[in-house]
Enzyme design. Sequence first.
Site, PDB file in Angstrom:
ATOM      1  N   ALA A  43       0.811  -1.230   0.000  1.00  0.00           N
ATOM      2  CA  ALA A  43       0.000   0.000   0.000  1.00  0.00           C
ATOM      3  C   ALA A  43       0.837   1.270   0.000  1.00  0.00           C
ATOM      4  CB  ALA A  43      -0.932  -0.020   1.222  1.00  0.00           C
ATOM      5  N   ARG A 103      -0.883   0.571   7.914  1.00  0.00           N
ATOM      6  CA  ARG A 103      -0.241   0.567   9.236  1.00  0.00           C
ATOM      7  C   ARG A 103       0.583   1.810   9.547  1.00  0.00           C
ATOM      8  NH1 ARG A 103      -0.662  -4.170   6.946  1.00  0.00           N
ATOM      9  NH2 ARG A 103      -1.836  -5.776   8.064  1.00  0.00           N
ATOM     10  N   HIS A 112      -3.934 -10.178  -3.262  1.00  0.00           N
ATOM     11  CA  HIS A 112      -5.091  -9.942  -2.397  1.00  0.00           C
ATOM     12  C   HIS A 112      -6.319  -9.542  -3.194  1.00  0.00           C
ATOM     13  CE1 HIS A 112      -2.118  -9.237   1.167  1.00  0.00           C
ATOM     14  NE2 HIS A 112      -2.259 -10.497   0.843  1.00  0.00           N
ATOM     15  N   CYS A 135     -20.934 -12.124  -6.534  1.00  0.00           N
ATOM     16  CA  CYS A 135     -21.851 -12.865  -5.665  1.00  0.00           C
ATOM     17  C   CYS A 135     -21.123 -14.120  -5.179  1.00  0.00           C
ATOM     18  CB  CYS A 135     -23.107 -13.283  -6.440  1.00  0.00           C
ATOM     19  SG  CYS A 135     -24.121 -14.441  -5.509  1.00  0.00           S
ATOM     20  N   CYS A 167     -29.653 -14.478  -7.332  1.00  0.00           N
ATOM     21  CA  CYS A 167     -29.842 -15.669  -6.469  1.00  0.00           C
ATOM     22  C   CYS A 167     -29.918 -15.313  -4.989  1.00  0.00           C
ATOM     23  CB  CYS A 167     -28.671 -16.647  -6.690  1.00  0.00           C
ATOM     24  SG  CYS A 167     -27.140 -16.079  -5.912  1.00  0.00           S
TER      25      CYS A 167
HETATM   26  N1  APR Z   1       7.204   5.771   0.123  1.00  0.00           N
HETATM   27  C1  APR Z   1       7.800   4.691   0.705  1.00  0.00           C
HETATM   28  N2  APR Z   1       7.202   3.935   1.663  1.00  0.00           N
HETATM   29  C2  APR Z   1       5.963   4.297   2.044  1.00  0.00           C
HETATM   30  C3  APR Z   1       5.282   5.420   1.501  1.00  0.00           C
HETATM   31  C4  APR Z   1       5.960   6.156   0.493  1.00  0.00           C
HETATM   32  N3  APR Z   1       5.401   7.233  -0.096  1.00  0.00           N
HETATM   33  N4  APR Z   1       4.068   5.513   2.106  1.00  0.00           N
HETATM   34  C5  APR Z   1       4.002   4.502   3.005  1.00  0.00           C
HETATM   35  N5  APR Z   1       5.132   3.773   2.978  1.00  0.00           N
HETATM   36  C6  APR Z   1       5.438   2.546   3.732  1.00  0.00           C
HETATM   37  C7  APR Z   1       5.057   2.605   5.198  1.00  0.00           C
HETATM   38  O1  APR Z   1       6.165   3.016   5.974  1.00  0.00           O
HETATM   39  C8  APR Z   1       4.667   1.156   5.505  1.00  0.00           C
HETATM   40  O2  APR Z   1       5.745   0.414   6.088  1.00  0.00           O
HETATM   41  O3  APR Z   1       4.619   1.542   3.160  1.00  0.00           O
HETATM   42  C9  APR Z   1       4.347   0.548   4.138  1.00  0.00           C
HETATM   43  C10 APR Z   1       2.887   0.140   4.011  1.00  0.00           C
HETATM   44  O4  APR Z   1       2.673  -0.912   4.920  1.00  0.00           O
HETATM   45  P1  APR Z   1       1.180  -1.382   5.235  1.00  0.00           P
HETATM   46  O5  APR Z   1       0.326  -0.206   5.520  1.00  0.00           O
HETATM   47  O6  APR Z   1       1.277  -2.481   6.266  1.00  0.00           O
HETATM   48  O7  APR Z   1       0.646  -1.993   3.867  1.00  0.00           O
HETATM   49  P2  APR Z   1       0.970  -3.424   3.252  1.00  0.00           P
HETATM   50  O8  APR Z   1       2.338  -3.865   3.615  1.00  0.00           O
HETATM   51  O9  APR Z   1       0.606  -3.356   1.821  1.00  0.00           O
HETATM   52  O10 APR Z   1      -0.099  -4.373   4.004  1.00  0.00           O
HETATM   53  C11 APR Z   1      -0.165  -5.706   3.566  1.00  0.00           C
HETATM   54  O11 APR Z   1      -2.092  -6.019   4.963  1.00  0.00           O
HETATM   55  O12 APR Z   1      -4.104  -5.280   5.765  1.00  0.00           O
HETATM   56  C12 APR Z   1      -3.516  -6.096   4.833  1.00  0.00           C
HETATM   57  O13 APR Z   1      -4.501  -6.788   2.863  1.00  0.00           O
HETATM   58  C13 APR Z   1      -3.881  -5.694   3.437  1.00  0.00           C
HETATM   59  O14 APR Z   1      -2.537  -5.917   1.462  1.00  0.00           O
HETATM   60  C14 APR Z   1      -2.543  -5.419   2.782  1.00  0.00           C
HETATM   61  C15 APR Z   1      -1.571  -6.188   3.658  1.00  0.00           C
END
Ligand code: APR
Length: 255
Positions: A27, A39, A122, A130, A158
Amino acid sequence: MERFEPRLRRAAEMLKQVRSGIAFTGAGISTESGLADFRSPGGLWERYRIVTYREFLASAEARAEYWQMRRELIPALLKAAPNAAHRALAELETKGRLAAVITQNIDGLHQLAGNTRVIELHGTNRSASCLSCGRSWPIEDIQQRLEADDLDPHCESCNGLIKPDTVSFGQAMPEQAMAEAFALAEQSGLLLMIGSSLEVQPAASIPAAAHQAGARLIFINRTATPLDSIAEVIFREAAGKTMELLTKLVSSPCQ
Ligand code: APR
């Protein structure tokens, strides 16, 4: 930590030396497109409760809570555009330097940026189905129902439960996507991890599997991850700027 420029040059050299690498994203690559990650401070799990797949199936109240979160997030998803980091990965694919993007993201921005081989571990938030008959809708259609206060949409064909085509906690991972991702990780010489806390299994074991098979790792993540010790180069700088500069260096003639 070593200054930015030498780390950038080393990462560019690593990318130039492999036939083609793979990217593994979370993310954090989409926060510069205006989409919150999970997070970081202020992230989605600070604002919403995680509704597990079992709860979703069992309780209309849990589904209403789940869909209320979606109702609030879908407009931003539909407005979001790929940022410099997404565009850089598309350029690396065009230049034959990137075989695939393995992503945990459900926002579809890699495809919008132009990457053609995107493995979504994911699933995707861009459509819903559905759970009984498999009928599918673009998420825009479901958003209209949510905005008309239908927070537990059922299938018109359904009467089955409708759910976004994402993988919830407790839901089975897409077997085909996982198998393809591990196969790619094990045959790739380089893995570029961008924007993941590497907290969620089994996805977070992809970079470890690549390293196990001999791949070199470059991490771009604002905060530390449990796998930092196996990364050869680490960037705590923003993904957009770092990827833009890295791609420019990779494309420039050898110094
Ligand atoms: N540049 C670099 N790093 C970044 C930036 C940015 N602009 N913005 C955020 N980050 C880093 C944050 O420091 C964090 O460690 O991206 C990381 C995102 O981590 P998460 O929020 O945990 O997301 P992710 O690792 O994709 O989560 C995995 O958890 O909740 C589930 O299904 C959901 O796919 C997701 C999975």
